[in-house]
Design a protein around this motif. Structure first.
Motif, short mmCIF file in Angstrom:
data_model
loop_
_atom_site.label_atom_id
_atom_site.label_comp_id
_atom_site.label_asym_id
_atom_site.label_seq_id
_atom_site.Cartn_x
_atom_site.Cartn_y
_atom_site.Cartn_z
N PHE A 67 34.15 -7.86 25.86
CA PHE A 67 33.90 -6.84 24.85
C PHE A 67 34.79 -5.63 25.08
O PHE A 67 35.01 -5.23 26.22
N LEU A 68 35.27 -5.07 23.99
CA LEU A 68 35.89 -3.75 24.05
C LEU A 68 34.78 -2.73 23.88
O LEU A 68 33.84 -2.94 23.11
N LEU A 69 34.87 -1.64 24.60
CA LEU A 69 33.90 -0.56 24.52
C LEU A 69 34.51 0.57 23.71
O LEU A 69 35.63 1.00 24.00
N PHE A 70 33.77 1.02 22.72
CA PHE A 70 34.26 2.10 21.86
C PHE A 70 33.31 3.28 21.93
O PHE A 70 32.09 3.12 21.90
N LEU A 71 33.88 4.47 22.02
CA LEU A 71 33.15 5.71 21.90
C LEU A 71 33.55 6.24 20.54
O LEU A 71 34.72 6.63 20.34
N ILE A 128 36.54 1.27 32.71
CA ILE A 128 36.54 2.45 31.84
C ILE A 128 37.89 3.13 32.02
O ILE A 128 38.35 3.34 33.15
N ARG A 129 38.52 3.44 30.90
CA ARG A 129 39.83 4.10 30.93
C ARG A 129 39.78 5.32 31.85
O ARG A 129 38.81 6.07 31.83
N GLU A 130 40.82 5.51 32.65
CA GLU A 130 40.79 6.55 33.68
C GLU A 130 40.48 7.94 33.14
O GLU A 130 39.75 8.70 33.77
N ASP A 131 41.00 8.29 31.97
CA ASP A 131 40.75 9.64 31.44
C ASP A 131 39.34 9.78 30.87
O ASP A 131 38.94 10.87 30.47
N ARG A 132 38.56 8.70 30.86
CA ARG A 132 37.18 8.73 30.36
C ARG A 132 36.16 8.42 31.45
O ARG A 132 34.97 8.31 31.18
N GLN A 133 36.63 8.26 32.69
CA GLN A 133 35.70 7.97 33.79
C GLN A 133 34.91 9.22 34.15
O GLN A 133 35.32 10.34 33.88
#
Length: 166
Positions: free
Chosen positions: A62-66, A93-98
């Motif tokens: 799954f891709l996770l979307f915010l 989780i993408r590094e800039d969103r961790q």
């Protein structure tokens, strides 16, 4: 008083047409790939992996979307290693969103929606103390190390009907 708004995290099954989006997500997470001793995969590698996904009926990704922004990726296998178990092979989780609770929200969503699964395993690759701490804080316990580069964690879940993520 100002209205409060919470951003919605959603999971969408990954498709072959998502290859470029998934590769972009990997490129924005170079630290993870450095931890496991490799470069982020190229587009051809991502496409190849997505083709293998289509061939394995137990594997889910799954891709996770915010809202509409791709922020992560979740990949697991149902009925592995045993019939009433599942193994989470990647929660990225993408590094800039961790550090925003997104991994925790995605994991909880998975655990609440896995049915027919009594135990969820999590595999941590490389020397990744942050991931190990994450799973321990989420109620997993360390089971074993599979060599210097792989650690296994497990958490018992409630059991339900025999299907995957809804």
């Amino acid at each position: 008083m100002e209205a409060m708004r919470t951003q919605s995290l959603s999971l969408r099954p990954v498709q072959l047409s998502d290859a470029a989006l998934l590769q972009e997500l990997f490129l924005k997470s170079p630290g993870y790939f450095a931890l496991i001793g490799m470069e982020p995969p190229g587009l051809e590698d991502v496409i190849r992996d997505l083709h293998t996904l289509e061939k394995d009926p137990r594997r889910r990704a799954f891709l996770l979307f915010l809202e509409r922004e791709a922020v992560g990726y979740l990949d697991y296998k149902l009925h592995y290693p045993e019939a009433e178990e599942a193994t989470l092979s990647l929660l990225l989780i993408r590094e800039d969103r961790q550090g925003q609770g997104l991994g925790q929200r995605a994991l909880r969503h998975l655990m609440e929606n896995l049915v027919g699964v009594k135990r969820l395993y999590a595999v941590v690759y490389g020397q990744n103390p942050r991931a190990k701490d994450f799973f321990l804080k989420e109620g997993f316990r360390h089971v074993k190390d599979g060599g210097p580069a792989v650690s296994w964690y497990v958490r018992t879940l409630r059991a339900g009907p025999d299907e995957g993520l809804l």
